[in-house]
Motif scaffolding. Structure first.
Motif, PDB file in Angstrom:
ATOM      1  N   ILE A  17       0.837  -1.208   0.000  1.00  0.00           N
ATOM      2  CA  ILE A  17       0.000   0.000   0.000  1.00  0.00           C
ATOM      3  C   ILE A  17       0.870   1.255   0.000  1.00  0.00           C
ATOM      4  N   ALA A  18       1.911   1.264   0.834  1.00  0.00           N
ATOM      5  CA  ALA A  18       2.813   2.423   0.894  1.00  0.00           C
ATOM      6  C   ALA A  18       3.481   2.642  -0.465  1.00  0.00           C
ATOM      7  N   GLU A  19       3.871   1.539  -1.082  1.00  0.00           N
ATOM      8  CA  GLU A  19       4.525   1.629  -2.380  1.00  0.00           C
ATOM      9  C   GLU A  19       3.559   2.191  -3.427  1.00  0.00           C
ATOM     10  N   GLU A  20       2.336   1.710  -3.366  1.00  0.00           N
ATOM     11  CA  GLU A  20       1.331   2.185  -4.317  1.00  0.00           C
ATOM     12  C   GLU A  20       1.096   3.688  -4.173  1.00  0.00           C
ATOM     13  N   LEU A  21       1.185   4.163  -2.937  1.00  0.00           N
ATOM     14  CA  LEU A  21       0.979   5.587  -2.686  1.00  0.00           C
ATOM     15  C   LEU A  21       2.270   6.383  -2.891  1.00  0.00           C
ATOM     16  N   GLY A  22       3.362   5.668  -3.092  1.00  0.00           N
ATOM     17  CA  GLY A  22       4.652   6.332  -3.289  1.00  0.00           C
ATOM     18  C   GLY A  22       5.172   7.010  -2.033  1.00  0.00           C
ATOM     19  N   LEU A  23       4.882   6.393  -0.870  1.00  0.00           N
ATOM     20  CA  LEU A  23       5.268   7.014   0.394  1.00  0.00           C
ATOM     21  C   LEU A  23       6.268   6.149   1.156  1.00  0.00           C
ATOM     22  N   PRO A  24       7.177   6.793   1.911  1.00  0.00           N
ATOM     23  CA  PRO A  24       8.076   6.021   2.771  1.00  0.00           C
ATOM     24  C   PRO A  24       7.288   5.360   3.894  1.00  0.00           C
ATOM     25  N   LEU A  25       7.792   4.228   4.355  1.00  0.00           N
ATOM     26  CA  LEU A  25       7.077   3.447   5.372  1.00  0.00           C
ATOM     27  C   LEU A  25       8.012   3.027   6.492  1.00  0.00           C
ATOM     28  N   ILE A  26       7.540   3.164   7.716  1.00  0.00           N
ATOM     29  CA  ILE A  26       8.196   2.522   8.845  1.00  0.00           C
ATOM     30  C   ILE A  26       7.208   1.486   9.367  1.00  0.00           C
ATOM     31  N   ALA A  27       7.514   0.205   9.124  1.00  0.00           N
ATOM     32  CA  ALA A  27       6.643  -0.884   9.566  1.00  0.00           C
ATOM     33  C   ALA A  27       7.188  -1.454  10.882  1.00  0.00           C
ATOM     34  N   ARG A  28       6.440  -2.376  11.494  1.00  0.00           N
ATOM     35  CA  ARG A  28       6.826  -2.917  12.801  1.00  0.00           C
ATOM     36  C   ARG A  28       7.219  -1.792  13.757  1.00  0.00           C
ATOM     37  N   ALA A  29       6.419  -0.765  13.781  1.00  0.00           N
ATOM     38  CA  ALA A  29       6.821   0.472  14.468  1.00  0.00           C
ATOM     39  C   ALA A  29       6.832   0.347  15.986  1.00  0.00           C
ATOM     40  N   VAL A  30       6.111  -0.623  16.536  1.00  0.00           N
ATOM     41  CA  VAL A  30       6.011  -0.800  17.998  1.00  0.00           C
ATOM     42  C   VAL A  30       5.543   0.482  18.692  1.00  0.00           C
ATOM     43  N   LYS A  31       4.613   1.203  18.040  1.00  0.00           N
ATOM     44  CA  LYS A  31       3.967   2.321  18.735  1.00  0.00           C
ATOM     45  C   LYS A  31       3.272   1.750  19.958  1.00  0.00           C
TER      46      LYS A  31
END
Ligand SMILES: [Mg+2]
Length: 170
Positions: free
Chosen positions: A83-97
């Motif tokens: 999804i992030a790639e489709e939107l062309g946005l950087p992603l931080i996954a497994r963020a542990v918020k």
């Protein structure tokens, strides 16, 4: 006895029905330049993976207004990176918020400081609490679907108590 200062860490600075209701001119006026945006149930329902035209346009508009955006998600599945790639946005996954680390990583990536960065998310205990304890501007939106993880369902119950209190005070 409740510690009021502690409770305040769960209060968002703004509360909207949806991301589409957020007043970005107001944010800009407050000096916000960078947005750390949650994925599941904030921009897309947790059980869906389709990027709508409205969402695409919303992000396009943000960049036109000069905002820098990074997706910050506790999720780790490939769906999130797709999804992030489709939107062309950087992603931080497994963020542990609500841990601070991912928010700090996000600011580094966007090259913004605490006063210039806002968090947008649908959960009080990850997005709002995490953003507040990192010292960021926090925006809570109503979740897009009821499809939640087990532990999230439990947290939602606590969330409702806090939101009731916020509404009472306003
Ligand atoms: Mg979420």
């Amino acid at each position: 006895m409740a510690n009021f200062e502690f409770i305040e860490k769960f209060y968002p600075d703004r509360y909207y029905d949806s991301i589409f209701d957020i007043d970005f001119d107001l944010l800009k006026g407050n000096g916000i330049r960078g947005l750390l945006i949650d994925l599941d149930n904030t921009i897309i329902p947790r059980d869906e993976d389709e990027v709508s035209e409205d969402l695409r346009y919303w992000f396009l508009n943000l960049s036109k207004k000069g905002f820098k955006v990074c997706i910050v998600s506790n999720n780790w599945k490939s769906r999130v990176s797709e999804i992030a790639e489709e939107l062309g946005l950087p992603l931080i996954a497994r963020a542990v918020k609500p841990k601070k680390r991912a928010f700090e990583q996000g600011m580094k990536l966007l090259k913004t400081n605490k006063n210039q960065t806002a968090v947008i998310g649908d959960q009080v205990f990850t997005d709002v609490f995490g953003g507040n304890r990192t010292g960021l501007f926090t925006i809570l939106v109503v979740p897009l679907s009821d499809c939640d993880l087990f532990y999230t369902k439990f947290l939602r119950k606590l969330e409702r108590i806090i939101l009731k209190r916020i509404r009472k005070e306003k």
